[in-house]
Design a protein around this motif. Structure first.
Motif, PDB file in Angstrom:
ATOM      1  N   ASP A 197       0.828  -1.206   0.000  1.00 15.04           N
ATOM      2  CA  ASP A 197       0.000   0.000   0.000  1.00 15.04           C
ATOM      3  C   ASP A 197       0.865   1.260   0.000  1.00 15.04           C
ATOM      4  OD1 ASP A 197      -2.301  -1.404  -0.092  1.00 15.04           O
ATOM      5  OD2 ASP A 197      -2.950  -0.978   1.954  1.00 15.04           O
ATOM      6  N   THR A 198       0.362   2.290  -0.647  1.00 16.88           N
ATOM      7  CA  THR A 198       1.013   3.601  -0.634  1.00 16.88           C
ATOM      8  C   THR A 198       0.390   4.425   0.479  1.00 16.88           C
ATOM      9  OG1 THR A 198       1.413   3.495  -3.019  1.00 16.88           O
ATOM     10  CG2 THR A 198       1.542   5.662  -1.972  1.00 16.88           C
ATOM     11  N   TRP A 205       5.888  10.102   2.517  1.00 17.13           N
ATOM     12  CA  TRP A 205       5.209   9.315   1.491  1.00 17.13           C
ATOM     13  C   TRP A 205       6.033   8.078   1.196  1.00 17.13           C
ATOM     14  CZ3 TRP A 205       6.419   7.429  -3.316  1.00 17.13           C
ATOM     15  CH2 TRP A 205       5.360   7.051  -4.146  1.00 17.13           C
ATOM     16  N   THR A 207       5.841   3.324   0.629  1.00 20.21           N
ATOM     17  CA  THR A 207       5.139   2.070   0.378  1.00 20.21           C
ATOM     18  C   THR A 207       5.388   1.119   1.542  1.00 20.21           C
ATOM     19  OG1 THR A 207       5.457   2.356  -1.995  1.00 20.21           O
ATOM     20  CG2 THR A 207       4.827   0.169  -1.240  1.00 20.21           C
ATOM     21  N   THR A 220      10.286   4.718   1.875  1.00 25.39           N
ATOM     22  CA  THR A 220       9.977   6.032   1.317  1.00 25.39           C
ATOM     23  C   THR A 220      10.471   6.126  -0.122  1.00 25.39           C
ATOM     24  OG1 THR A 220      12.051   6.990   2.136  1.00 25.39           O
ATOM     25  CG2 THR A 220      10.139   7.043   3.612  1.00 25.39           C
ATOM     26  N   TRP A 221      10.061   7.188  -0.796  1.00 29.10           N
ATOM     27  CA  TRP A 221      10.409   7.361  -2.209  1.00 29.10           C
ATOM     28  C   TRP A 221      11.908   7.534  -2.406  1.00 29.10           C
ATOM     29  CZ3 TRP A 221      12.937  11.733  -3.863  1.00 29.10           C
ATOM     30  CH2 TRP A 221      12.988  12.796  -2.963  1.00 29.10           C
ATOM     31  N   TRP A 241      -3.397   5.570   0.254  1.00 31.34           N
ATOM     32  CA  TRP A 241      -3.811   5.967  -1.086  1.00 31.34           C
ATOM     33  C   TRP A 241      -4.275   4.799  -1.940  1.00 31.34           C
ATOM     34  CZ3 TRP A 241       0.120  10.155  -3.123  1.00 31.34           C
ATOM     35  CH2 TRP A 241       0.036  11.285  -2.308  1.00 31.34           C
ATOM     36  N   THR A 242      -4.003   3.575  -1.541  1.00 32.04           N
ATOM     37  CA  THR A 242      -4.325   2.425  -2.379  1.00 32.04           C
ATOM     38  C   THR A 242      -5.299   1.479  -1.701  1.00 32.04           C
ATOM     39  OG1 THR A 242      -2.281   1.412  -1.550  1.00 32.04           O
ATOM     40  CG2 THR A 242      -2.193   2.450  -3.706  1.00 32.04           C
ATOM     41  N   THR A 306      -3.097   5.377 -10.701  1.00 30.08           N
ATOM     42  CA  THR A 306      -2.399   4.996  -9.475  1.00 30.08           C
ATOM     43  C   THR A 306      -1.696   6.216  -8.893  1.00 30.08           C
ATOM     44  OG1 THR A 306      -0.343   4.419 -10.629  1.00 30.08           O
ATOM     45  CG2 THR A 306      -2.014   2.672 -10.379  1.00 30.08           C
ATOM     46  N   ASP A 308       1.458   6.499  -8.277  1.00 27.18           N
ATOM     47  CA  ASP A 308       2.684   6.713  -9.035  1.00 27.18           C
ATOM     48  C   ASP A 308       2.400   7.451 -10.333  1.00 27.18           C
ATOM     49  OD1 ASP A 308       4.179   5.443  -7.113  1.00 27.18           O
ATOM     50  OD2 ASP A 308       4.086   3.481  -8.089  1.00 27.18           O
TER      51      ASP A 308
END
Length: 376
Positions: A197-198, A205, A207, A220-221, A241-242, A306, A308
């Motif tokens: 999940d994001t 931010w 996953t 993280t990103w 978000w997901t 999505t 992304d």
């Protein structure tokens, strides 16, 4: 001589037979894997070859320990070590089989499921079940090993006699740990957050990379890993978000000069959005959302499949608009005004209005305006 040869024969025969059993089982599993490539179970079970050989070896030694004089001379020590090794090898084999079953279940479900969210949910649940089972097997194996020592049996009886007091003390001491354990179960079966999940946690931010019974790891990103207790996700708000539908609406804000051509910017925004592969074709738009003495705030909205994709689309639209404005309409970009302010106007009285009021002042003290108190 017999006292030396007999133990060597027993040990050598046990090793050879254990190796043969392991080889035979491994070959059978390899053939099953070749016949049924649709399931990875047989290939994963091959990882249990070594613990299986250890179980067979220790079992054979237990069976033929009476045939050696070494066992007669040191019966208690030999039995103790054989029992310890047997418990450890059996627990090792059980964990390998458990891992194979869990991975097979997830792989087969992921192959037939069409909903990515449900696949992540099942993966999270199976992962936590596997970790709980691993913890249970490890604890039972450790307790069984400790009970092989006579001193530990007396300690266990004493602990059982005071189980009530110890239970209260342990509950208080392990309150946080137990809270995280139940929170992990709530996350797994409550479908709050899943692996993959994001999420946004404390402004970060990332996953969800791993979920255990006590902590959760967010990647993280920028490839940092944030480790947080799972109780955080059951006691504080966070963004997922997901969860459910991953579609999102993104925004791009620009601060422009008041002379910016809004209609042309709207058409350019539509052109950039439609040209991007990240746009899902649902909607887009551009409106003026705010105004200041020096700039106007313009908001462009767009949709994507999505999180992304929405990030990629926002970056593409922002870069495209700035480049286009700089090339085609540089006057629309915000700038700092350095010109001096215009001077205030000066009113000078005309000849026809230089009349004296009743108070003796020209035009009642107001230049260029007849005195209202002057009689008609």
């Amino acid at each position: 001589m017999e006292n030396v040869l007999r133990p060597l024969i027993v040990f050598g025969g046990a090793i050879a037979l254990a190796f043969a059993v392991g080889w035979a089982v491994d070959r059978a599993l390899r053939r099953m894997d070749a016949r049924h490539p649709e399931t990875p179970l047989w290939g994963l079970l091959r990882s249990g070859r070594v613990p299986l050989q250890a179980v067979v070896f220790v079992g054979l030694l237990n069976a033929f320990s009476d045939e050696t004089h070494l066992a007669r001379d040191h019966q208690k020590a030999v039995d103790l070590w054989l029992n310890l090794i047997m418990i450890g090898a059996a627990a090792w084999l059980m964990l390998r089989v458990l891992t194979a079953v869990v991975e097979t279940a997830y792989s087969r479900y992921a192959g037939i499921a069409h909903d990515a969210a449900r696949v992540r949910r099942v993966r999270t649940q199976l992962t936590l079940i596997k970790r709980l089972a691993t913890a249970v097997v490890t604890v039972i194996a450790g307790a069984a090993m400790l009970l092989q020592f006579p001193a530990m049996e007396k300690l266990g009886a004493s602990m059982l006699a005071s189980a009530g007091v110890l239970g209260i003390v342990a509950g208080i001491a392990a309150q946080s740990t137990l809270g995280n354990l139940f929170a992990g179960l709530q996350i797994a079966f409550g479908d709050m957050v899943r692996i993959g999940d994001t999420v946004i946690v404390d402004g970060e931010w990332g996953t969800v990379e791993e979920i255990t019974t006590s902590y959760l790891v967010v990647l993280t990103w920028d490839e940092r890993r944030i480790t947080m207790p799972v109780s955080y996700f059951t006691s504080k708000p966070f963004e997922n978000w997901t969860r459910g539908n991953p579609q999102m609406t993104g925004t791009v804000y620009l601060h422009l000069d008041h002379s910016a051509p809004i209609a042309e910017i709207r058409r350019k925004t539509e052109e950039l959005v439609r040209a991007s592969d990240a746009w899902d074709g649902r909607s887009h738009g551009l409106v003026v959302t705010d105004s200041t003495p020096t700039t106007v705030e313009v908001r462009a909205t767009m949709t994507a499949r999505t999180p992304d994709d929405i990030w990629t689309l926002r970056c593409e639209v922002r870069e495209g608009l700035i480049t286009w404005l700089h090339r085609e309409h540089p006057y629309a970009l915000p700038r700092v005004t350095t010109a001096q302010a215009a001077p205030a106007p000066v009113f000078e009285p005309g000849p026809e209005r230089e009349e004296t009021g009743v108070d003796g002042r020209a035009n009642g003290g107001r230049p260029g305006i007849p005195d209202a108190r002057k009689p008609g």
